[in-house]
Motif scaffolding. Structure first.
Motif, PDB file in Angstrom:
ATOM      1  N   VAL A  70       0.847  -1.185   0.000  1.00 53.32           N
ATOM      2  CA  VAL A  70       0.000   0.000   0.000  1.00 53.32           C
ATOM      3  C   VAL A  70       0.888   1.242   0.000  1.00 53.32           C
ATOM      4  O   VAL A  70       1.840   1.330   0.769  1.00 53.32           O
ATOM      5  CB  VAL A  70      -0.933   0.028   1.235  1.00 53.32           C
ATOM      6  CG1 VAL A  70      -1.757   1.305   1.267  1.00 53.32           C
ATOM      7  CG2 VAL A  70      -1.844  -1.194   1.241  1.00 53.32           C
ATOM      8  N   THR A  71       0.561   2.184  -0.882  1.00 51.55           N
ATOM      9  CA  THR A  71       1.231   3.483  -0.917  1.00 51.55           C
ATOM     10  C   THR A  71       0.186   4.551  -0.643  1.00 51.55           C
ATOM     11  O   THR A  71      -0.870   4.565  -1.274  1.00 51.55           O
ATOM     12  CB  THR A  71       1.888   3.734  -2.293  1.00 51.55           C
ATOM     13  OG1 THR A  71       2.822   2.674  -2.541  1.00 51.55           O
ATOM     14  CG2 THR A  71       2.610   5.064  -2.323  1.00 51.55           C
ATOM     15  N   ILE A  72       0.493   5.429   0.305  1.00 50.59           N
ATOM     16  CA  ILE A  72      -0.415   6.509   0.686  1.00 50.59           C
ATOM     17  C   ILE A  72       0.324   7.824   0.499  1.00 50.59           C
ATOM     18  O   ILE A  72       1.404   8.019   1.069  1.00 50.59           O
ATOM     19  CB  ILE A  72      -0.866   6.354   2.150  1.00 50.59           C
ATOM     20  CG1 ILE A  72      -1.601   5.029   2.338  1.00 50.59           C
ATOM     21  CG2 ILE A  72      -1.729   7.541   2.580  1.00 50.59           C
ATOM     22  CD1 ILE A  72      -1.855   4.661   3.772  1.00 50.59           C
ATOM     23  N   GLU A  73      -0.238   8.717  -0.326  1.00 51.43           N
ATOM     24  CA  GLU A  73       0.396  10.009  -0.600  1.00 51.43           C
ATOM     25  C   GLU A  73      -0.633  11.122  -0.479  1.00 51.43           C
ATOM     26  O   GLU A  73      -1.737  11.027  -1.022  1.00 51.43           O
ATOM     27  CB  GLU A  73       0.997  10.025  -2.002  1.00 51.43           C
ATOM     28  CG  GLU A  73       2.102   9.005  -2.182  1.00 51.43           C
ATOM     29  CD  GLU A  73       2.666   8.985  -3.584  1.00 51.43           C
ATOM     30  OE1 GLU A  73       2.012   9.493  -4.522  1.00 51.43           O
ATOM     31  OE2 GLU A  73       3.766   8.428  -3.742  1.00 51.43           O
ATOM     32  N   ASP A  74      -0.258  12.186   0.224  1.00 49.45           N
ATOM     33  CA  ASP A  74      -1.092  13.391   0.332  1.00 49.45           C
ATOM     34  C   ASP A  74      -2.502  13.075   0.826  1.00 49.45           C
ATOM     35  O   ASP A  74      -3.486  13.618   0.319  1.00 49.45           O
ATOM     36  CB  ASP A  74      -1.152  14.130  -1.013  1.00 49.45           C
ATOM     37  CG  ASP A  74       0.236  14.484  -1.524  1.00 49.45           C
ATOM     38  OD1 ASP A  74       1.010  15.076  -0.749  1.00 49.45           O
ATOM     39  OD2 ASP A  74       0.552  14.157  -2.682  1.00 49.45           O
ATOM     40  N   CYS A  75      -2.619  12.197   1.809  1.00 48.96           N
ATOM     41  CA  CYS A  75      -3.916  11.811   2.360  1.00 48.96           C
ATOM     42  C   CYS A  75      -4.060  12.297   3.797  1.00 48.96           C
ATOM     43  O   CYS A  75      -3.077  12.527   4.490  1.00 48.96           O
ATOM     44  CB  CYS A  75      -4.081  10.294   2.327  1.00 48.96           C
ATOM     45  SG  CYS A  75      -4.273   9.623   0.666  1.00 48.96           S
ATOM     46  N   VAL A  76      -5.297  12.436   4.224  1.00 50.39           N
ATOM     47  CA  VAL A  76      -5.609  12.817   5.601  1.00 50.39           C
ATOM     48  C   VAL A  76      -6.497  11.734   6.195  1.00 50.39           C
ATOM     49  O   VAL A  76      -7.523  11.369   5.614  1.00 50.39           O
ATOM     50  CB  VAL A  76      -6.336  14.181   5.650  1.00 50.39           C
ATOM     51  CG1 VAL A  76      -6.769  14.509   7.066  1.00 50.39           C
ATOM     52  CG2 VAL A  76      -5.456  15.281   5.077  1.00 50.39           C
ATOM     53  N   PHE A  77      -6.105  11.212   7.356  1.00 48.71           N
ATOM     54  CA  PHE A  77      -6.907  10.252   8.111  1.00 48.71           C
ATOM     55  C   PHE A  77      -7.464  11.009   9.313  1.00 48.71           C
ATOM     56  O   PHE A  77      -6.701  11.528  10.129  1.00 48.71           O
ATOM     57  CB  PHE A  77      -6.046   9.073   8.573  1.00 48.71           C
ATOM     58  CG  PHE A  77      -5.614   8.179   7.456  1.00 48.71           C
ATOM     59  CD1 PHE A  77      -6.296   7.004   7.197  1.00 48.71           C
ATOM     60  CD2 PHE A  77      -4.525   8.503   6.652  1.00 48.71           C
ATOM     61  CE1 PHE A  77      -5.907   6.172   6.156  1.00 48.71           C
ATOM     62  CE2 PHE A  77      -4.126   7.678   5.623  1.00 48.71           C
ATOM     63  CZ  PHE A  77      -4.820   6.510   5.372  1.00 48.71           C
ATOM     64  N   THR A  78      -8.783  11.094   9.414  1.00 43.94           N
ATOM     65  CA  THR A  78      -9.391  11.880  10.487  1.00 43.94           C
ATOM     66  C   THR A  78     -10.630  11.191  11.039  1.00 43.94           C
ATOM     67  O   THR A  78     -11.348  10.509  10.301  1.00 43.94           O
ATOM     68  CB  THR A  78      -9.719  13.310   9.998  1.00 43.94           C
ATOM     69  OG1 THR A  78     -10.168  14.088  11.100  1.00 43.94           O
ATOM     70  CG2 THR A  78     -10.746  13.322   8.904  1.00 43.94           C
ATOM     71  N   ASP A  79     -10.854  11.352  12.324  1.00 41.72           N
ATOM     72  CA  ASP A  79     -12.044  10.811  12.996  1.00 41.72           C
ATOM     73  C   ASP A  79     -12.210   9.311  12.806  1.00 41.72           C
ATOM     74  O   ASP A  79     -13.314   8.819  12.591  1.00 41.72           O
ATOM     75  CB  ASP A  79     -13.315  11.537  12.531  1.00 41.72           C
ATOM     76  CG  ASP A  79     -13.293  13.018  12.870  1.00 41.72           C
ATOM     77  OD1 ASP A  79     -12.775  13.350  13.954  1.00 41.72           O
ATOM     78  OD2 ASP A  79     -13.781  13.820  12.065  1.00 41.72           O
TER      79      ASP A  79
END
Length: 100
Positions: A70-79
């Protein structure tokens, strides 16, 4: 093909380009009791998304099974909520860039 489950949305195989358009940047409800993304096999890249309102025992927003990438770029994890491992429970290989 990768096998990814988007909570309460589908339980089938999708080419990656279909997954990115299907996720629509957020979980559908704050009252859900399910994680947003489950990566069962293969590879997944998430870019520029907000992943929110996931709730699960392990990894509220995202679970990546052993053997996945898994590659995660420019993401926001919230709540997102989880008893263990916070927003992400990674059992595979993961790269995270410019994400919070």
């Amino acid at each position: 093909m990768s096998c990814v489950r988007l909570s309460n949305f589908c339980r089938q195989r999708f080419p990656i380009w279909e997954i990115i358009t299907a996720i629509q940047a957020a979980a559908s409800t704050t009252e859900s009791n399910d994680r947003v993304i489950f990566v069962q096999e293969g590879s997944l890249t998430l870019r520029g998304l907000t992943i929110r309102h996931g709730k699960q025992e392990n990894g509220g927003a995202l679970y990546a099974a052993p053997g996945t990438t898994v590659t995660i770029e420019d993401c926001v994890f919230t709540d997102n909520e989880a008893k263990n491992y916070g927003a992400i429970d990674n059992r595979g290989q993961m790269t995270i860039n410019r994400s919070t």
